[in-house]
Design a protein around this motif. Structure first.
Motif, PDB file in Angstrom:
ATOM      1  N   ARG A 151       9.956 -17.630 -11.349  1.00 33.10           N
ATOM      2  CA  ARG A 151       9.716 -16.695 -10.239  1.00 33.10           C
ATOM      3  C   ARG A 151       8.936 -17.378  -9.118  1.00 33.10           C
ATOM      4  O   ARG A 151       9.204 -17.142  -7.946  1.00 33.10           O
ATOM      5  N   GLU A 152       7.963 -18.210  -9.463  1.00 32.50           N
ATOM      6  CA  GLU A 152       7.201 -18.926  -8.443  1.00 32.50           C
ATOM      7  C   GLU A 152       8.107 -19.855  -7.648  1.00 32.50           C
ATOM      8  O   GLU A 152       7.898 -20.074  -6.458  1.00 32.50           O
ATOM      9  N   ASN A 153       9.132 -20.399  -8.300  1.00 38.12           N
ATOM     10  CA  ASN A 153      10.086 -21.294  -7.646  1.00 38.12           C
ATOM     11  C   ASN A 153      11.249 -20.534  -7.014  1.00 38.12           C
ATOM     12  O   ASN A 153      12.200 -21.145  -6.554  1.00 38.12           O
ATOM     13  N   SER A 154      11.190 -19.207  -7.018  1.00 32.96           N
ATOM     14  CA  SER A 154      12.251 -18.336  -6.492  1.00 32.96           C
ATOM     15  C   SER A 154      13.578 -18.577  -7.195  1.00 32.96           C
ATOM     16  O   SER A 154      14.640 -18.519  -6.594  1.00 32.96           O
ATOM     17  N   ASP A 155      13.525 -18.867  -8.482  1.00 39.79           N
ATOM     18  CA  ASP A 155      14.723 -19.099  -9.280  1.00 39.79           C
ATOM     19  C   ASP A 155      14.813 -17.990 -10.323  1.00 39.79           C
ATOM     20  O   ASP A 155      14.424 -18.151 -11.462  1.00 39.79           O
ATOM     21  N   TYR A 156      15.315 -16.825  -9.901  1.00 39.25           N
ATOM     22  CA  TYR A 156      15.404 -15.697 -10.809  1.00 39.25           C
ATOM     23  C   TYR A 156      16.565 -14.809 -10.410  1.00 39.25           C
ATOM     24  O   TYR A 156      17.036 -14.857  -9.281  1.00 39.25           O
ATOM     25  N   ASP A 157      17.045 -14.030 -11.356  1.00 35.75           N
ATOM     26  CA  ASP A 157      18.109 -13.069 -11.083  1.00 35.75           C
ATOM     27  C   ASP A 157      17.489 -11.806 -10.518  1.00 35.75           C
ATOM     28  O   ASP A 157      16.472 -11.323 -11.016  1.00 35.75           O
ATOM     29  N   LEU A 158      18.107 -11.282  -9.492  1.00 29.85           N
ATOM     30  CA  LEU A 158      17.616 -10.040  -8.922  1.00 29.85           C
ATOM     31  C   LEU A 158      18.019  -8.873  -9.818  1.00 29.85           C
ATOM     32  O   LEU A 158      19.151  -8.818 -10.297  1.00 29.85           O
TER      33      LEU A 158
END
Length: 116
Positions: free
Chosen positions: A55-62
């Motif tokens: 999440r900190e790296n903006s690597d997540y599924d919405l």
């Protein structure tokens, strides 16, 4: 460097980290580890840390609600763009008609001869 640090001779290349948790947090972690089917709280915490790093790296599924809201906003933006283009077309054609009337080359400006 030891074998544990290099990962040689070990199937799992994880390093041990000591974490201190408030008793309430530990209890909630145990509850969710059991709910999610983890064999231990340590696995749950390791996955939780990994998830937070993603999440900190903006690597997540919405989540689905966020995707739905984003799609709704995109649709509204498209509609607004279409409305703006239509308004531009109407105004341009209206002014073209007014300019045509002021030039005098319109059948509506012909003199009347009294006949219908």
């Amino acid at each position: 460097m030891t074998a544990a640090e290099t990962g040689r001779g070990h199937r799992d290349r994880r390093l041990r980290v000591v974490v201190r948790l408030h008793p309430n947090v530990k209890q909630r972690a145990q509850y969710w580890a059991e709910q999610r089917g983890y064999s231990s709280v340590n696995e749950y915490i390791a996955d939780a840390v990994d998830g937070q790093i993603r999440r900190e790296n903006s690597d997540y599924d919405l989540p689905t609600l966020e995707i739905a809201r984003l799609n709704q906003l995109i649709d509204e933006l498209k509609a607004l763009s279409t409305n703006s283009a239509n308004l531009e077309r109407v105004v341009t054609q209206g002014f073209d008609s007014l300019i045509g009337l002021t030039r005098g080359d319109n059948y509506l400006l012909d003199d009347e001869d009294g006949e219908l």
